[in-house]
Design a protein around this motif. Structure first.
Motif, PDB file in Angstrom:
ATOM      1  N   MET A 129     -21.267 -13.289 -13.933  1.00  0.00           N
ATOM      2  CA  MET A 129     -20.048 -12.382 -13.810  1.00  0.00           C
ATOM      3  C   MET A 129     -20.008 -11.134 -14.968  1.00  0.00           C
ATOM      4  SD  MET A 129     -19.001 -13.348 -10.899  1.00  0.00           S
ATOM      5  CE  MET A 129     -17.208 -12.566 -10.608  1.00  0.00           C
ATOM      6  N   LEU A 177     -22.473  -7.592 -16.626  1.00  0.00           N
ATOM      7  CA  LEU A 177     -23.343  -6.730 -16.787  1.00  0.00           C
ATOM      8  C   LEU A 177     -24.026  -6.528 -17.720  1.00  0.00           C
ATOM      9  CD1 LEU A 177     -21.426  -3.653 -14.719  1.00  0.00           C
ATOM     10  CD2 LEU A 177     -23.049  -5.606 -13.871  1.00  0.00           C
ATOM     11  N   GLU A 237       1.012  -1.109   0.199  1.00  0.00           N
ATOM     12  CA  GLU A 237       0.037   0.148   0.057  1.00  0.00           C
ATOM     13  C   GLU A 237       0.769   1.199   0.007  1.00  0.00           C
ATOM     14  OE1 GLU A 237      -0.243  -2.533   2.134  1.00  0.00           O
ATOM     15  OE2 GLU A 237      -2.256  -3.432   1.387  1.00  0.00           O
ATOM     16  N   GLU A 267       1.176   4.069  -2.713  1.00  0.00           N
ATOM     17  CA  GLU A 267       0.931   5.413  -2.363  1.00  0.00           C
ATOM     18  C   GLU A 267       2.163   6.250  -2.745  1.00  0.00           C
ATOM     19  OE1 GLU A 267      -0.213   5.979   1.568  1.00  0.00           O
ATOM     20  OE2 GLU A 267      -0.265   8.298   1.370  1.00  0.00           O
ATOM     21  N   LEU A 309     -14.573  -7.871 -15.825  1.00  0.00           N
ATOM     22  CA  LEU A 309     -15.802  -7.456 -16.004  1.00  0.00           C
ATOM     23  C   LEU A 309     -15.885  -7.379 -17.331  1.00  0.00           C
ATOM     24  CD1 LEU A 309     -18.541  -6.383 -15.608  1.00  0.00           C
ATOM     25  CD2 LEU A 309     -17.604  -4.249 -14.930  1.00  0.00           C
ATOM     26  N   ARG A 334     -11.715   0.151  -3.813  1.00  0.00           N
ATOM     27  CA  ARG A 334     -10.335  -0.318  -4.232  1.00  0.00           C
ATOM     28  C   ARG A 334     -10.079   0.359  -5.712  1.00  0.00           C
ATOM     29  NH1 ARG A 334      -7.343  -2.414  -7.337  1.00  0.00           N
ATOM     30  NH2 ARG A 334      -6.697  -4.610  -7.434  1.00  0.00           N
ATOM     31  N   ASN A 335     -11.029   0.987  -6.389  1.00  0.00           N
ATOM     32  CA  ASN A 335     -10.627   1.819  -7.432  1.00  0.00           C
ATOM     33  C   ASN A 335     -10.488   3.046  -7.206  1.00  0.00           C
ATOM     34  OD1 ASN A 335     -11.161  -0.512  -8.954  1.00  0.00           O
ATOM     35  ND2 ASN A 335     -13.057  -0.087  -9.733  1.00  0.00           N
ATOM     36  N   LYS A 336     -10.407   3.585  -6.023  1.00  0.00           N
ATOM     37  CA  LYS A 336     -10.301   4.836  -5.611  1.00  0.00           C
ATOM     38  C   LYS A 336     -11.330   5.918  -5.784  1.00  0.00           C
ATOM     39  CE  LYS A 336      -5.136   4.057  -5.547  1.00  0.00           C
ATOM     40  NZ  LYS A 336      -3.766   4.233  -6.193  1.00  0.00           N
ATOM     41  N   MET A 376      -4.076   5.840   0.719  1.00  0.00           N
ATOM     42  CA  MET A 376      -4.084   4.295   1.184  1.00  0.00           C
ATOM     43  C   MET A 376      -5.589   3.925   1.960  1.00  0.00           C
ATOM     44  SD  MET A 376      -0.911   3.167   3.744  1.00  0.00           S
ATOM     45  CE  MET A 376      -1.768   1.882   4.926  1.00  0.00           C
TER      46      MET A 376
END
Ligand SMILES: Cc1cc2nc3c(=O)[nH]c(=O)nc-3n(C[C@H](O)[C@H](O)[C@H](O)COP(=O)(O)OP(=O)(O)OC[C@H]3O[C@@H](n4cnc5c(N)ncnc54)[C@H](O)[C@@H]3O)c2cc1C
Lengths: 797, 288
Positions: free
Chosen positions: B190, B192, A108, A112, A720, B40-42, B1
């Protein structure tokens, strides 16, 4: 006694129990004391000049141990054509370009810190289309080559050109000629385990690299070459594989992240691990390269092929890895799938600012076979011949020498075509144009090694201890393909032991002898042959010991029996029946006399012999160990790309029945038969596993999978939007195993790792045409493409 | 983080007070299958996650005198395995049973699916076609919002930041409708939808008495194709009528070109699947 005990049996993959119970140690799980985590800062542009890199903020972040850029490490070029540096400092040429890297105490913090690195760019116009990139006035992606000489074109200096016979003569002899353009796109290998490595130096600067390489000795060599240029020429290198979660081509080359981990480990003097995220797996690893073909074929009025002419353009991306050598494999189907006398094939690899490419299961063969086999269907239609018939008319046969000088030994192609035809009920189902259709395609592939390096050998060391346990040190690697089980069966059979007795150790340059790698569908064939050689030596050693120890054991036994029972009558044994190693054999762990096999006195567990031979109490104790190195009797391709590079060749045919929804463009696979000439199925379940898996990837290649690039950026770096098929999609793949008993194969086996994938997509394309009368010549065959083509066809009417 | 506090209140009152003290810095989390992905993808960086999983009494599917009630915390798996949903709210069964995978459906909630407000939400079109009303509760009390007014844009809803979605109400008369939903996607798990079409129909003899048509990924929010519905009302059932309704619905939609599908293709799929889903809905009515 010729009946096999283990070969041909469905021995379960016991080594895999650890995997399915979560105990196996993958690179994800592996930790070294004091280990740091590395992360890579990638480019934000497809093509740009780097004006400034500011790492000061990243360096200040607590927990960061090193931040490096191209200014901190030697300016050394790496890669197949040495056309890139490890970290890029002047220019970026693709989105995945590595600009900086961080080592920190946690992933992490490393991530960062990467975000805190500021890079200033000056964007340059990008080239994303190989045709644009080939134009005279196109900007150059690389200015100089590895030797500093100026480069004048974006076309790579690789001379992929194959000629045999006379194309013009072929044309003249043709009654029918077809010409097509076909196109395939980028696909990702989608390994279940993502990529990663740990680099660790000792205080003498010797490196241990835990990585997933599938050619560990080449990996070692590339790293040693790199070391020689960065002042570490006396450092030793050891490559160790943890359990590997799939390779499918991704682990053939030494990837840039490995050099970065090495640099971070050097800088910090600590072990450094880099582990890819799934997104990185999609945008920062080299995928299968796209290829655009023009192909022309002809046949005479009887359907005999007269010539095949093709040109391919491969989008190489910004740098060069092994993908640029796939045309050498494309030449195989181009020249040798079906009998064709006159052949011309050339391929150009072109630099662009797209992601650079490398190997994937099939290695160019799926692309080329898509071209050849869709064109075959077209030709059949033009000539008015049933497409299956056209294939049979031109079928390869045992004894053929193809225009590429491949010597066809065993060949089950005819059986494959006929078998698939029958299963599909071809004659009844074909040509209806009612939304349902059948199609087929075949393949040829190397199946007895592939001499792409000067040694195509495999070294194996086999030792047997006094417990009767067999440790096998293979120079090969296990990518999850199942060959440990197949090899254990071969070794058990050849030694007269049980598969459970065999412990295989793979993937460690310190223990193994040279191996040219787990690639080219070669492992079972080559390692299997090495195993047979080593087993013969080991068995000889055991039998030599048995000649000495067995009589002693028998005498002990008789003595013991006498002691127990004073009335015991000593049997009248003819010891001359066990006097020579040739008189003895081992089967199912039992040493016995060939001439008197049922005599209980002449039978003993092999471990008894080994124990007696070791614990002798004099200076003459013995251990059993032997090594073998098998390098197949094959040739490198010559300058014209001709030569018998493999001991034998795989053939196979995939036949599918599809249903096309003419309102949605969706293609549904109703049946898929995959018939493969495997020589001999060492383990039918494993073979089927290879065929199912390859079939699924092939269906994905045909229908759903594509990496979507927009101006060089991978737009769908996740599962996806990257449509790999799931178990739920339930593709009804039925493997058909055809055995031809290859004379040079271990117990008759040939390679089967890649073949299942190769003919799948063209078989589907041909079936779609049979169903609805439109040819989709670019992969994947998406519903949108099908619907659009149908609409255009309706308009034409 | 990635760093946040995880809070698990026991009742709604506690949720409200936490929402008040954290304000914008907190995010509600139910199954977390959207929230965690966004973190997770910010796309999200909350200081606190306020879990709704302590509100177990909001996980239900039931039928009363006044209609059907579906608790916001009902998981897709609950809907999928409910015989009530299967037989009387079939479109919702179709939608819920095709979300992600069994593992996802075991944790993901219908409330989360709707509050996340993706144009592709698989329960959105079914709920729209079933006239669902969202019940929101805040510190000041409850309010009911018809789902047609719930979505205001991609990832945007009328829900105020101090409100919690507690349930969906579906009028009991919807039980007389047959309904079906088609998720048009490339894979069977899985995935869309490239496009979603839900149709519910009420029929008397050969006459279509009432109809709802809802579309996903056809506009910035899940939508109803009201003109197509109006066209159908009172018409005698025929293939031509259904095909025409599909055309009208396609015209009402405003899909866009995206990585997952082209606008023209989406329109075609509306035309194709409005009639197909109408047939399926009718088939189900017949077999009841
Ligand atoms: C692998 C995978 C596959 C998926 N497949 C599909 C699919 O096929 N179809 C599909 O539609 N979706 C799919 N999704 C998305 C997701 O699973 C659904 O949207 C799911 O219903 C979200 O529910 P949740 O309980 O997990 O919501 P959460 O992630 O907990 O919350 C989602 C949003 O709703 C808010 N929220 C949740 N509950 C409430 C409430 N009661 N009141 C107010 N606000 C609330 C949260 O604050 C957040 O903004 C998939 C997700 C993943 C990870």
């Amino acid at each position: 006694m010729s009946e096999y005990l283990y070969v041909g049996k469905n021995i379960p993959r016991t080594a895999e129990v650890d995997k399915v119970t979560g105990r196996a140690i993958y690179i994800n799980d592996l930790k070294r004391p004091g280990m740091l985590y590395g992360k890579i800062k990638y480019s934000e542009y497809a093509h740009a000049r780097i004006k400034h890199i500011d790492t000061s903020k990243a360096k200040k972040l607590p927990g960061v141990r090193a931040v490096i850029t191209g200014y901190d490490i030697p300016d050394v070029r790496v890669g197949f054509l040495r056309d890139q540096t490890v970290l890029k400092k002047d220019k970026v040429r693709q989105f995945r370009d590595e600009v900086a890297a961080v080592a920190a105490i946690s992933p992490e913090i490393a991530e960062e810190a990467c975000d805190l690195i500021e890079v200033e760019y000056e964007e340059l116009p990008g080239l994303f289309d190989p045709f644009e990139a080939m134009k005279e006035d196109a900007p150059l992606i690389h200015e100089v080559d590895a030797r500093g000489r100026p480069i004048r074109t974006n076309i790579l200096p690789l001379p992929w050109k194959f000629e045999a016979g006379d194309i013009e003569e072929g044309r003249k002899a043709s009654a029918y000629i077809v010409k097509d353009s076909v196109e395939t796109t980028w696909v990702n290998q989608c390994c279940m385990g993502t990529s990663g490595c740990i680099a660790e130096f000792d205080m003498n600067n010797n490196l241990t690299l835990y990585n997933q390489a599938n050619v560990i000795f080449w990996d070692k060599r590339r790293i040693m070459e790199y070391f020689a240029q960065i002042g570490l020429k006396d450092s030793k290198v050891r490559i160790v594989n943890p359990i590997v979660g799939g390779s499918f081509g991704t682990k053939l080359d030494t990837d840039i992240y490995e050099f970065i981990a090495i640099q971070l480990a050097l800088k910090t003097r600590r072990p450094v691990k880099i582990l890819f995220t799934r997104e990185e797996e999609f945008f920062a690893l080299p995928p299968r390269q796209p290829a655009i073909f023009e192909i022309e074929q002809g046949c005479d009025k009887d359907g005999k092929l007269t010539f095949r002419w093709a040109k391919a353009i491969l989008d190489n991306g910004a740098y060069t890895s092994w993908g640029a050598t796939t045309p050498s494999v494309m030449m195989m189907p181009m020249s040798s799938l079906y009998r064709v006398p006159n052949v011309y094939f050339e391929a150009k690899c072109v630099y662009t600012n797209n992601i650079y490419c490398q190997a994937m299961r099939g290695y160019g063969n799926p692309q080329a076979t898509f071209a050849v086999e869709t064109s075959m269907d077209h030709l059949a239609e033009e000539a008015g011949i049933d497409p299956a018939e056209l294939r049979l008319i031109n079928c390869n046969h045992s004894g053929d020498v193809t225009p590429m000088r491949l010597k066809i030994t065993s060949c089950g192609l005819e059986e494959c075509i006929k078998g698939v035809k029958e299963k599909l009920d071809w004659d009844k189902k074909r040509g209806k144009r009612n939304g349902r259709g059948v199609g087929m395609a075949s393949l040829i592939h190397v199946a007895g090694g592939a001499r792409v390096y000067k040694s195509d050998g495999h070294g194996m060391i086999i030792k047997v201890d006094e417990h009767g346990h067999v440790d096998v040190m293979s120079g090969g690697t296990d990518q999850g393909q199942g060959s440990p089980t197949a090899l254990a069966q071969i070794i058990a059979e050849a030694l007269g032991f049980r598969p459970d007795d065999i412990n295989l150790v793979f993937g460690d340059t310190a223990f193994g002898l040279w191996d040219a790698g787990t690639h080219a569908s070669r492992h079972t064939f080559i390692a299997g042959n090495a195993a047979l050689e080593a087993c013969a030596k080991v068995k000889r050693q055991i039998l030599e010991l048995a000649v000495v120890e067995l009589p002693k054991l028998i005498k002990h036994q008789i003595k013991r029996q006498k002691r127990k029972d004073p009335d015991f009558k000593e049997p009248d044994l003819d010891f001359s029946l066990i006097a020579n190693p040739e008189d003895l054999d081992i089967r199912d762990r039992i040493v016995f006399s060939k001439k008197d096999p049922e005599n209980p006195y002449f039978r003993t567990e092999v471990s008894n012999i080994l124990r007696e031979a070791l614990h002798v109490g004099t200076g003459k104790s013995h251990v059993v160990v032997a090594e073998a190195f098998y390098d197949p009797p094959t040739e490198m391709l010559d300058r014209e790309f001709k030569g018998n590079l493999s001991c034998t060749y795989a053939f196979g045919t995939t036949g599918v029945e599809v249903e096309v929804d003419e309102k949605t463009g969706e293609v549904k696979i109703l049946q898929l038969y995959a018939a493969h000439d495997v020589g001999k199925a060492i383990n039918p379940t494993l073979i089927k596993g290879q065929i199912y898996g390859a079939g699924y990837i092939g269906v994905g290649y045909g229908l759903t999978e594509e990496m979507k690039l927009e101006k060089g950026r991978v737009m769908n770096p996740n599962f996806l939007d990257y449509k790999m098929l799931t178990a739920k999609d339930n593709i009804p793949v039925t493997p058909m195993i055809i055995e031809t008993d290859e004379k040079d194969g271990p117990y008759g086996a040939k390679g089967i790792g890649e073949p299942g994938l190769v003919p799948t997509a063209p078989a589907i394309a041909n079936a779609v045409y049979d169903a609805i009368g439109v040819r989709i010549n670019d992969l994947p065959i998406t519903p949108e493409k099908v619907l659009k083509a149908l609409k255009e066809k309706r308009k034409e009417k | 983080m990635i760093d946040y506090e995880y809070l698990k209140p026991k009742d709604l009152e506690e949720v409200f007070s936490l929402l008040k003290s954290y304000g914008e810095r907190a995010v509600l989390i139910a199954g977390g299958t959207d929230v965690m992905v966004n973190i997770r993808n910010k796309k999200l960086a909350p200081e606190a996650l306020i879990s709704l999983r302590g509100l177990e009494d909001l996980a239900y599917v039931k039928k009363g005198e006044d209609g059907y009630h579906i608790g916001a915390l009902a998981t897709h798996r609950m809907l999928e395995t409910s015989s009530l949903v299967q037989s009387e709210l079939s479109a919702l069964y179709d939608g819920a049973s095709q979300v992600g995978s069994v593992q996802i459906r075991n944790v993901a909630t219908v409330g989360g699916n709707i509050c996340n407000a993706a144009p592709s939400a698989d329960t959105a079109s079914p709920l729209l076609a079933l006239d669902a009303v969202a019940v929101l509760r805040g510190p000041g009390g409850s309010r009911k919002v018809p789902l047609t007014e719930f979505f205001t844009g991609p990832s945007q809803t009328v829900r105020a930041s101090d409100e919690v979605l507690v349930e969906f109400e579906i009028p009991s008369e919807m039980g007389q409708f047959g309904s079906a939903y088609h998720k048009h996607s490339r894979r069977k798990a899985m995935d869309l939808p490239i496009l979603g079409v839900a149709v519910s129909l009420k029929i008397e003899g050969e006459i279509i008495r009432d109809a709802r048509i809802a579309l996903s990924v056809a506009a910035p929010t899940p939508m109803r194709a009201m003109e197509a519905e109006a066209y159908l009302k009172g018409k005698k059932l025929s293939d031509d009528v259904l095909i025409e309704a599909g055309k009208i619905a396609a015209n009402e939609a405003s899909p866009r070109d995206s990585l997952r599908g082209k606008a023209w293709y989406r329109k075609e799929m509306i035309e194709t699947f409005v009639p197909r889903m109408a047939h399926k809905a009718l088939e189900r009515l017949k077999n009841r």
